[in-house]
Design a protein around this motif. Sequence first.
Motif, PDB file in Angstrom:
ATOM      1  N   VAL A 770       0.878  -0.676   0.246  1.00 21.12           N
ATOM      2  CA  VAL A 770       0.029  -0.125  -0.145  1.00 21.12           C
ATOM      3  C   VAL A 770       0.560   1.200   0.549  1.00 21.12           C
ATOM      4  O   VAL A 770       0.358   2.206  -0.648  1.00 21.12           O
ATOM      5  N   TYR A 779      -3.467   2.116  -6.096  1.00 25.28           N
ATOM      6  CA  TYR A 779      -3.448   1.967  -4.165  1.00 25.28           C
ATOM      7  C   TYR A 779      -4.270   1.237  -3.708  1.00 25.28           C
ATOM      8  O   TYR A 779      -4.592   0.681  -2.761  1.00 25.28           O
ATOM      9  N   LEU A 783      -4.420  -1.264  -1.106  1.00 24.37           N
ATOM     10  CA  LEU A 783      -5.224  -1.343  -0.048  1.00 24.37           C
ATOM     11  C   LEU A 783      -6.927  -2.840   0.365  1.00 24.37           C
ATOM     12  O   LEU A 783      -7.247  -2.810   1.279  1.00 24.37           O
ATOM     13  N   TYR A 786      -5.069  -5.362   1.664  1.00 20.87           N
ATOM     14  CA  TYR A 786      -4.144  -5.316   2.853  1.00 20.87           C
ATOM     15  C   TYR A 786      -5.302  -5.410   4.033  1.00 20.87           C
ATOM     16  O   TYR A 786      -5.452  -6.511   4.417  1.00 20.87           O
TER      17      TYR A 786
END
Length: 976
Positions: A770, A779, A783, A786
């Motif tokens: 990220v 991104y 994300l 993640y």
Amino acid sequence: MEKNDFAKANTQQAKHRRMWVTAGMTALTVGASIAGPELLDEVQTELGNNEPRTTVTKDSSPLVKVGNVLFSSRTAAAETINNVVDANGGNHSFKSTQTQVTTNFTGSGTGFSNASGSYDGQSATFTTLTNTSGQDQGAIAFNKQLDMTASWTMKFNLNLTKYNTGGTTGLVTGNPANGAGDFLGLVLAPIAPNKLGTSGGGGGSLGMGEEKKDDGTTVPGIPNAVQWGIDFYQNEGDATNLVNPTDGTGGTLLGSDGKDGTQVAGFRTTDASGKLNTVSGSTGFESFDHSTGSSLMGFSGPGPDSKTDDGWAGPSDPNLEAEMTATYTYSNGVGTLTIKADNGTYSASKQITITDGVNSTMSVGFKASDGAKYSQKGVTIREFDLTLPTADTKVNYIDKEGNAISGQASTTIKSNVNDTLGIVTSGASTNTTGTAHTFTAPTIAGYTYTGTTYGTAKSTTGPLTVSDTDANNIINVQYAKNSKLTTVFVDQNGHVLSTVPSVELGTAGTNYGGQKATDAADYADYTAALATAKSNGYTGVSGVYSDSALTTKLGADLSAATFGNTDKTVYVQLTPAPKTATITYNKATGLSTAGSTAQDNAVSASPTSLTGVTNDKYPANTIQVPAGMTATIKDAAGNTLDTDTSKATHLVKNSDGSYTIVGAFSLTSAGALAVPSYTVTYTANAVKMIQQYPDETRSNAGTAYGSYSAAGVVQKSGYVSFVDGTKANQTPAGTFGATDKTYTITYEAVPATAGEVANEPTVTAALAAVNAATTETDYKAALAAYNTAVSAAQTNLNNVLAQAAAGQATTQQVIDATTALQTAISDAQAALDAAKAQAKTDIQANIDDINTQITQIQADIDAIQALADRNPGDTTIAGLLADAQQRLVNAQSQLTQAEAALAAVDSAATIADVTNLSDGADQNQAAADSARTIADQDLAAAQAQDALNLKNAKDEATATAETTTTANQAAIQQIE
């Protein structure tokens, strides 16, 4: 005025006109002296022989006064016709007395007759309008129709045989009532005066309205007529307070005389078709009888000898007479007729709407009408004060071909209708008090009077009898033009040159038929004019023509032109000299490479001069304007050109933004090119660097092709900012193109804290991905990965703990999970504290640097302000000052953002938050550095413009000095 003038009156309906008098132009005002003694008897007669003559002496020239008018006793002098405004001297009033009735009034109808008599000590005419036979009507009217926009007053007597009277009693049956008839009164009607007594129905139609007879025929009424008078018999539609007399009854014991009834006085009208308008009630009508006729109407006299009498005591001896006065006034389209009894209480008024072509001119007179009941009725006209109808006569001053003479405009003469106007060469008399007016023709320089034509038929036999229709009243005064030859100088386009005046050759009145123009005694005037032309932008003569269209060429020069028997004009076409107007370009400075290239390309594609000849139009030209820039074009005098096409020199803005200069190679009176040069100045347009946020728009001002500074992006707690899809805490510095530069700002949430599973390898790896993402697309994908990793790790941990609680996990598994959790928490806090400490140090360094840049920008501003004060009105320096001040605002904004970042470090929850704050401060410092660089560039450009202004001022002073020196030398040479 001639005694028989009204007898000759045109009985056709006259045109409506307003009466007016021109002060100071009338010869009948006090002090005027144009009418001779031969007119005095005539005027005396027209004034009724009731005004004494009074001799007045002024400067030993006797003046005679008749009434309120002064006349010279010397011979009347004629005026030139173009100086006459009013042939009657402004006096269109007329008074007819009781001695002039038979001259000025016209009778008509079966009941009409006149008888001579005496009234109030003077001779008078007693007019009968209905006689003793019944079923008749009669009228007497002024023998000209009147203009109903002019006031008048009529004094008259109403003459009766009797009032309405009841019948007498009888032995067996009563006797019938003794009615006086139907109507007697004043009439205003839009018909000819001699038709009043034979128009309109009789009896109950009151001599005015439509009458339907027993045999089925219809007598038309008089349309749009107004009458006032006495109605003696109550018919359907009459006033309700009009009561007919009744018959007597018979019998020696029970019989009695009938009732006398009443008669009424009031106004009646007809509609547009001639029908008598009916009356509702009694409003506007005054009734009277034997006992009240005297007090109300002022009737006096012995009355009839018998109730059955139907005639006067004699032709000029009415039984009953009532003196009355009628007054008519006009204002704003409405006439008001007022009738008053001189010796009674009666007074009534009627407003009459006056409409052109309907009732704007009307006959005024008296009428009576009887049916089965009748008696002799009539009037005595004692005095009539009025304004006569007038018409305008147009006088044209023309040459033998019928063309108007230049500079001699047509004139207009007002006069009474039926007066005569004529032109004579001797024995003329203006004669303002009579009906025949003669004048002399005016003298016109260069012309000789030859004769006059009259009327639309252009008769050569005069005089003109003035018609009531203006269009028929025309006098053409004709002249022959003296011979001369005029040379008119024209340019190559055939346009007459204002800088080279035309020349007249030949003496006025001399015939030079066949003689060459070059042989004229005043030919030197032509050669002098030609010399003037050569000093005003022309090199010589290219040809001489007989017509202004330059279609018939006489020859190469004036030797080909000859005089004629009438005036001639030849057109001398001149050869124009070549002319050039230069165009210089002032380029804008401080542009980017792209801007400078665009500007250079525009200049190279634009003309540097306009070439042509004297008085010719500019050739086609295109002044290119680069995109994102504005061109200001000024002439040599400093006037800014615009697109106002009413100006001789103007701009045309083309569809691609370029301009075309429209004008001509005009010369000054000294022969110099009026506009020798033009200057084109380019300036960059105002543009903006725009930050487009999801919920707002922010911008910084700039100029096209100029640079702009980096600008911090507003940070949102818990979010990462992106500029045009790339992770950034500021918009970058850059260079404008021709238009605004827009950056789109978006936000994505920072990764949520992983908590107990932060040190899990899968979580730390996902977090690293990220943080490493640079594009918004990467991104968002990182994300999402993640969040998935954190969720999986947390699920795994929860499973271990649940197994431990259930006794399913080993002791070691529980210890490992707990230890990992405590270690992750401790490590994360230590790392966060270290990141905060370093961020504070770095951000403070950023703040210190930004303050240094602000100090330097302020110094630049102070220096540019001093240059602006020294060059007031210089828009370039003023623009650079404004730009530097904007850079200061930008740098101060970066300082504010960096200080806010420093204050937010302690409250940052994650290392990512700390990193974002530190990166933002770095970008704030970079933006401030860029603002300082641009401010330095503004100062350098302002210093260059100041130096250019100083150079231009020196050059202008030098040029002025050289011009003054040249002029002084020329003056000295002229003196020598």
